[in-house]
Write an enzyme that holds these catalytic residues in place. Structure first.
Site, mmCIF file in Angstrom:
data_model
loop_
_atom_site.group_PDB
_atom_site.id
_atom_site.type_symbol
_atom_site.label_atom_id
_atom_site.label_comp_id
_atom_site.label_asym_id
_atom_site.label_seq_id
_atom_site.Cartn_x
_atom_site.Cartn_y
_atom_site.Cartn_z
ATOM 1 N N ALA A 29 119.492 87.589 25.832
ATOM 2 C CA ALA A 29 118.958 88.185 24.606
ATOM 3 C C ALA A 29 117.739 87.396 24.157
ATOM 4 O O ALA A 29 117.217 86.559 24.897
ATOM 5 C CB ALA A 29 120.038 88.211 23.528
ATOM 6 N N ASN A 30 117.258 87.660 22.966
ATOM 7 C CA ASN A 30 116.128 86.907 22.416
ATOM 8 C C ASN A 30 116.341 86.748 20.911
ATOM 9 O O ASN A 30 117.308 87.254 20.354
ATOM 10 C CB ASN A 30 114.802 87.614 22.748
ATOM 11 C CG ASN A 30 114.736 88.995 22.143
ATOM 12 O OD1 ASN A 30 114.697 89.153 20.927
ATOM 13 N ND2 ASN A 30 114.742 90.018 22.998
#
Ligand code: C5P
Length: 221
Positions: A29-30
């Site tokens: 993810a980020n």
């Protein structure tokens, strides 16, 4: 009515990160919080647009007046966006993962003594570019974001051409690292007609001003 200038218009907004599974319990993810995208969806709805907000996982409440479609992966985001067409305007504010894990495992990966697994990556679809090149399904106005450092305007101007979108909102993410997750944003609005550099303001204020620009665009076309 003057205060609902986007009444009768359909808007599609993407927001948040995407989660790309490695196995059933892990993902890539980020740090996107979704704040800017959610604020834009809410601002367009306040101006009367019928808004579909396609969002990756965030901690934010649904913005009032928006139909929210929760997704996890980039490919789910693209499918949800295509299902939300036709739209008059699309604003792609999501931080879509560029890569997903190729052949994600449907069983939890184990430490089996054989060393760490090698993760092969595959390229995700570019939702902004896909919407921009959607032929007769293309929204009349397609707006992208560009988080840049260095020569922010030049880099984002090139990105506008490459993606085929109409406007790019370029964030300067070199001014500290608070844009991701923070409350404020410093942006340049890049259009065919030129560049407007906006002062640093809250993400809600950026959203309101962008929604006003969208409304002005539809008033003059
Ligand atoms: O290429 P880059 O990720 O910098 O482009 C940012 C813009 O493209 C943002 O508007 C983002 O929402 C959009 N984007 C997308 N799908 C991707 C990657 C980026 O819609 N796979």
């Amino acid at each position: 009515a003057a205060h609902k200038p986007l009444a009768g218009r359909r808007a599609l907004v993407t927001s948040g990160p995407t989660h790309e599974p490695i196995d059933p319990v892990r993902y890539i993810a980020n740090r996107s919080s979704g704040k800017q995208g959610h604020a834009i969806a809410g601002a367009l709805a306040r101006l009367g647009a019928a808004v579909t907000l396609v969002s990756g996982p965030t901690r934010l409440p649904d913005p009032p007046g928006c139909a929210v479609v929760p997704i996890e992966t980039a490919r789910e985001m693209l499918a949800a966006c295509e299902a939300a067409l036709p739209a008059d305007v699309a604003v792609c504010a999501a931080a879509v993962a560029d890569w997903r894990v190729a052949g994600a495992s449907d069983r939890k990966l184990k430490k089996d003594g054989g060393g760490p697994p090698a993760l092969a990556l595959a390229e995700n679809p570019d939702i902004l570019a896909t919407l921009s090149k959607a032929g007769e399904r293309r929204p009349a106005l397609v707006v992208g974001f560009a988080a840049e450092t260095g020569d922010v305007v030049a880099t984002a101007t090139a990105k506008r051409a490459r993606k085929g979108c109409d406007w790019i909102v370029a964030n300067d993410v070199s001014l500290g690292t608070t844009t991701f997750g923070g409350a404020d944003n410093t942006v340049h609005l890049i259009r065919e007609s030129g560049v407007e550099s906006w002062p640093t303001m809250g993400k809600d204020a950026v959203a309101a001003r962008l929604a006003e620009a969208v409304a002005a665009h539809f008033q003059t076309v």
